[in-house]
Design a protein around this motif. Structure first.
Motif, PDB file in Angstrom:
ATOM      1  N   PRO A  34       0.848  -1.187   0.000  1.00 48.25           N
ATOM      2  CA  PRO A  34       0.000   0.000   0.000  1.00 48.25           C
ATOM      3  C   PRO A  34       0.887   1.240   0.000  1.00 48.25           C
ATOM      4  CG  PRO A  34       0.005  -1.051   2.158  1.00 48.25           C
ATOM      5  CD  PRO A  34       0.773  -1.949   1.235  1.00 48.25           C
ATOM      6  N   PRO A  35       0.476   2.292  -0.720  1.00 43.48           N
ATOM      7  CA  PRO A  35       1.298   3.492  -0.757  1.00 43.48           C
ATOM      8  C   PRO A  35       1.331   4.164   0.616  1.00 43.48           C
ATOM      9  CG  PRO A  35      -0.791   3.850  -1.877  1.00 43.48           C
ATOM     10  CD  PRO A  35      -0.755   2.408  -1.502  1.00 43.48           C
ATOM     11  N   ALA A  36       2.396   4.921   0.844  1.00 40.52           N
ATOM     12  CA  ALA A  36       2.491   5.667   2.096  1.00 40.52           C
ATOM     13  C   ALA A  36       1.366   6.701   2.160  1.00 40.52           C
ATOM     14  CB  ALA A  36       3.848   6.360   2.173  1.00 40.52           C
ATOM     15  N   THR A  37       0.952   7.025   3.357  1.00 44.58           N
ATOM     16  CA  THR A  37      -0.093   8.034   3.505  1.00 44.58           C
ATOM     17  C   THR A  37       0.432   9.372   2.989  1.00 44.58           C
ATOM     18  OG1 THR A  37      -0.886   6.889   5.457  1.00 44.58           O
ATOM     19  CG2 THR A  37      -1.650   9.149   5.137  1.00 44.58           C
ATOM     20  N   PRO A  38      -0.259   9.942   1.990  1.00 47.05           N
ATOM     21  CA  PRO A  38       0.260  11.180   1.396  1.00 47.05           C
ATOM     22  C   PRO A  38      -0.036  12.391   2.273  1.00 47.05           C
ATOM     23  CG  PRO A  38      -1.787  10.536   0.338  1.00 47.05           C
ATOM     24  CD  PRO A  38      -1.485   9.473   1.353  1.00 47.05           C
ATOM     25  N   ASP A  39       0.743  13.451   2.072  1.00 47.40           N
ATOM     26  CA  ASP A  39       0.424  14.731   2.693  1.00 47.40           C
ATOM     27  C   ASP A  39      -0.860  15.264   2.064  1.00 47.40           C
ATOM     28  OD1 ASP A  39       2.709  14.589   4.200  1.00 47.40           O
ATOM     29  OD2 ASP A  39       3.926  15.638   2.700  1.00 47.40           O
ATOM     30  N   VAL A  40      -1.658  15.934   2.861  1.00 49.09           N
ATOM     31  CA  VAL A  40      -2.896  16.486   2.321  1.00 49.09           C
ATOM     32  C   VAL A  40      -2.598  17.856   1.713  1.00 49.09           C
ATOM     33  CG1 VAL A  40      -5.207  17.283   2.876  1.00 49.09           C
ATOM     34  CG2 VAL A  40      -4.297  15.253   4.000  1.00 49.09           C
ATOM     35  N   PRO A  41      -2.860  18.018   0.400  1.00 45.59           N
ATOM     36  CA  PRO A  41      -2.594  19.308  -0.235  1.00 45.59           C
ATOM     37  C   PRO A  41      -3.607  20.356   0.227  1.00 45.59           C
ATOM     38  CG  PRO A  41      -3.668  17.820  -1.766  1.00 45.59           C
ATOM     39  CD  PRO A  41      -3.425  17.031  -0.516  1.00 45.59           C
ATOM     40  N   ALA A  42      -3.189  21.625   0.183  1.00 47.15           N
ATOM     41  CA  ALA A  42      -4.085  22.704   0.618  1.00 47.15           C
ATOM     42  C   ALA A  42      -5.329  22.754  -0.269  1.00 47.15           C
ATOM     43  CB  ALA A  42      -3.342  24.037   0.569  1.00 47.15           C
ATOM     44  N   ASP A  43      -5.118  22.640  -1.578  1.00 47.80           N
ATOM     45  CA  ASP A  43      -6.247  22.680  -2.517  1.00 47.80           C
ATOM     46  C   ASP A  43      -6.576  21.251  -2.939  1.00 47.80           C
ATOM     47  OD1 ASP A  43      -8.064  23.021  -4.539  1.00 47.80           O
ATOM     48  OD2 ASP A  43      -7.027  24.733  -5.441  1.00 47.80           O
ATOM     49  N   GLY A  44      -7.492  20.650  -2.217  1.00 48.17           N
ATOM     50  CA  GLY A  44      -7.836  19.250  -2.465  1.00 48.17           C
ATOM     51  C   GLY A  44      -8.443  19.028  -3.838  1.00 48.17           C
ATOM     52  N   VAL A  45      -9.316  19.966  -4.274  1.00 47.66           N
ATOM     53  CA  VAL A  45      -9.959  19.801  -5.583  1.00 47.66           C
ATOM     54  C   VAL A  45      -8.913  19.803  -6.690  1.00 47.66           C
ATOM     55  CG1 VAL A  45     -11.524  20.852  -7.253  1.00 47.66           C
ATOM     56  CG2 VAL A  45     -12.180  20.751  -4.845  1.00 47.66           C
ATOM     57  N   ALA A  46      -8.011  20.786  -6.643  1.00 50.79           N
ATOM     58  CA  ALA A  46      -6.998  20.883  -7.704  1.00 50.79           C
ATOM     59  C   ALA A  46      -6.119  19.639  -7.716  1.00 50.79           C
ATOM     60  CB  ALA A  46      -6.149  22.142  -7.509  1.00 50.79           C
ATOM     61  N   ALA A  47      -5.752  19.156  -6.531  1.00 48.86           N
ATOM     62  CA  ALA A  47      -4.877  17.982  -6.469  1.00 48.86           C
ATOM     63  C   ALA A  47      -5.568  16.752  -7.060  1.00 48.86           C
ATOM     64  CB  ALA A  47      -4.473  17.719  -5.022  1.00 48.86           C
ATOM     65  N   LEU A  48      -6.854  16.602  -6.767  1.00 46.22           N
ATOM     66  CA  LEU A  48      -7.577  15.434  -7.291  1.00 46.22           C
ATOM     67  C   LEU A  48      -7.824  15.563  -8.790  1.00 46.22           C
ATOM     68  CD1 LEU A  48     -10.079  14.831  -4.338  1.00 46.22           C
ATOM     69  CD2 LEU A  48      -8.196  13.335  -5.052  1.00 46.22           C
ATOM     70  N   VAL A  49      -8.150  16.775  -9.244  1.00 46.37           N
ATOM     71  CA  VAL A  49      -8.334  16.980 -10.690  1.00 46.37           C
ATOM     72  C   VAL A  49      -7.037  16.652 -11.425  1.00 46.37           C
ATOM     73  CG1 VAL A  49      -8.681  18.723 -12.487  1.00 46.37           C
ATOM     74  CG2 VAL A  49     -10.246  18.622 -10.544  1.00 46.37           C
ATOM     75  N   ASP A  50      -5.917  17.136 -10.890  1.00 44.66           N
ATOM     76  CA  ASP A  50      -4.616  16.828 -11.502  1.00 44.66           C
ATOM     77  C   ASP A  50      -4.359  15.327 -11.554  1.00 44.66           C
ATOM     78  OD1 ASP A  50      -3.976  19.390 -11.974  1.00 44.66           O
ATOM     79  OD2 ASP A  50      -2.376  19.554 -10.462  1.00 44.66           O
ATOM     80  N   ALA A  51      -4.602  14.673 -10.432  1.00 48.90           N
ATOM     81  CA  ALA A  51      -4.335  13.233 -10.351  1.00 48.90           C
ATOM     82  C   ALA A  51      -5.194  12.478 -11.362  1.00 48.90           C
ATOM     83  CB  ALA A  51      -4.613  12.728  -8.933  1.00 48.90           C
ATOM     84  N   LEU A  52      -6.477  12.866 -11.473  1.00 51.73           N
ATOM     85  CA  LEU A  52      -7.388  12.158 -12.381  1.00 51.73           C
ATOM     86  C   LEU A  52      -7.062  12.450 -13.837  1.00 51.73           C
ATOM     87  CD1 LEU A  52     -10.666  12.733 -10.334  1.00 51.73           C
ATOM     88  CD2 LEU A  52      -9.546  10.520 -10.742  1.00 51.73           C
ATOM     89  N   THR A  53      -6.632  13.673 -14.114  1.00 57.54           N
ATOM     90  CA  THR A  53      -6.258  14.028 -15.487  1.00 57.54           C
ATOM     91  C   THR A  53      -5.034  13.221 -15.931  1.00 57.54           C
ATOM     92  OG1 THR A  53      -7.150  16.245 -15.154  1.00 57.54           O
ATOM     93  CG2 THR A  53      -5.624  15.951 -17.002  1.00 57.54           C
ATOM     94  N   THR A  54      -4.043  13.131 -15.044  1.00 57.04           N
ATOM     95  CA  THR A  54      -2.851  12.338 -15.348  1.00 57.04           C
ATOM     96  C   THR A  54      -3.210  10.872 -15.549  1.00 57.04           C
ATOM     97  OG1 THR A  54      -1.514  13.842 -14.018  1.00 57.04           O
ATOM     98  CG2 THR A  54      -0.559  11.685 -14.498  1.00 57.04           C
ATOM     99  N   ALA A  55      -4.061  10.348 -14.680  1.00 54.06           N
ATOM    100  CA  ALA A  55      -4.436   8.935 -14.767  1.00 54.06           C
ATOM    101  C   ALA A  55      -5.218   8.652 -16.049  1.00 54.06           C
ATOM    102  CB  ALA A  55      -5.276   8.555 -13.543  1.00 54.06           C
ATOM    103  N   GLU A  56      -6.111   9.589 -16.420  1.00 49.82           N
ATOM    104  CA  GLU A  56      -6.876   9.390 -17.661  1.00 49.82           C
ATOM    105  C   GLU A  56      -5.921   9.327 -18.857  1.00 49.82           C
ATOM    106  OE1 GLU A  56      -9.551  12.538 -18.840  1.00 49.82           O
ATOM    107  OE2 GLU A  56     -10.116  11.462 -20.657  1.00 49.82           O
TER     108      GLU A  56
END
Lengths: 159, 139
Positions: free
Chosen positions: B84-106
């Motif tokens: 399992p991956p290490a617990t990540p740091d929580v970014p200040a802008d959660g929406v932007a971080a998740l949008v980035d992650a999903l865009t990269t994954a797509e």
């Protein structure tokens, strides 16, 4: 000019039967989606107008591109039916949204089936686009309808 | 006199190179990392809890489906190959971080669709479409 020259097709010049059949099925799903978008608009308030227009335009463009691809591959594109059997009666906003979700979901399943039946890169790119766009619109309609989760984890997975 | 040692023959028996890593393994790891990120954000940012939890659930399912395909193609030698991956740091802008992650994954999944066997093309198409749809959940 009475006989316009079709634009040069970038797609396959022929398709094996299983890929051709899956693509015809996807075209059929696009026809059905267009028909449903036309039908439901009368049951949805005006603030859905943009989303309906966008969906109709997208399905029309996808239909036209798919017909072109099939013709280029020597296939006769399937025509639209005069009418389609709805999964449920459309009588109001909730039932209209529900049918939009169903028809977009049908489109995702049809395009994923194409992905699994061809090695042609152009057709795969078209299928990925059709699958992704329909999945995104299905998600928007589920959100409008208040459904959760708003998307299945793997859109297009049959069953 | 004993037979001569066949030096030349020995030279031809080079150990075969290990097979290249399965590209889907990287996508499975990315899906696990995204799920961990979404879970951390859901805990830390209550306003995003519903959306981030849906993303965590879906990306976990992506990881499971991708890893199953990797293991089917090349059965793992040990059962503990997926940490399992290490617990990540929580970014200040959660929406932007998740949008980035999903865009990269797509993009990762979509870029592979053209070149993989058919079953994988279907699976990766659904992963890409799922990531695009999960971005809508954040809007």
């Amino acid at each position: 000019m009475t006989s316009p020259t079709p634009p040069p097709s970038q797609g396959p010049s022929s398709l094996p039967d299983d890929a051709a059949q899956a693509t015809q099925d996807a075209l059929g799903a696009e026809h059905a989606a267009l028909w449903v978008y036309g039908l439901v608009s009368a049951f949805l308030p005006a603030d859905y107008g943009n989303a309906l227009q966008e969906g109709s335009n997208a399905h029309r463009a996808r239909r036209d591109a798919t017909e072109l691809l099939l013709s280029g591959a020597g296939q006769s594109p399937r025509s639209a039916e005069a009418a389609y059997v709805l999964p449920q009666e459309v009588a109001d906003e909730p039932s209209a949204l529900a049918v939009l979700v169903v028809v977009e979901t049908d489109v995702t399943v049809a395009w994923r089936a194409v992905l699994e039946r061809t090695d042609d890169k152009t057709l795969r790119a078209a299928a990925l686009g059709g699958l992704t766009d329909a999945a995104v619109r299905a998600t928007r309609w589920r959100r409008a309808a208040g459904q959760t989760p708003a998307t299945p984890p793997l859109p297009g997975t049959p069953g | 006199m004993a037979a001569l040692v066949p030096v030349v023959a020995a030279c031809t028996e080079e150990p075969s190179a290990p097979p290249p890593p399965d590209p889907l393994a990287e996508l499975a790891a990315k899906a696990r990392a995204d799920a961990a990120l979404a879970t951390a954000i859901a805990t830390a940012q209550p306003a995003l809890a519903t959306a981030a939890t849906e993303i965590a659930t879906a990306r976990t399912e992506h990881a499971t489906a991708l890893q199953a395909e990797v293991d089917r193609e090349r059965p793992p030698v040990s059962s503990s190959s997926t940490r399992p991956p290490a617990t990540p740091d929580v970014p200040a802008d959660g929406v932007a971080a998740l949008v980035d992650a999903l865009t990269t994954a797509e993009k990762q999944a979509a870029d592979l669709v053209a070149s993989v066997p058919r079953y994988r093309a279907g699976l990766l198409g659904s992963v890409a479409a799922g990531c695009a749809s999960l971005r809508v959940v954040l809007t």
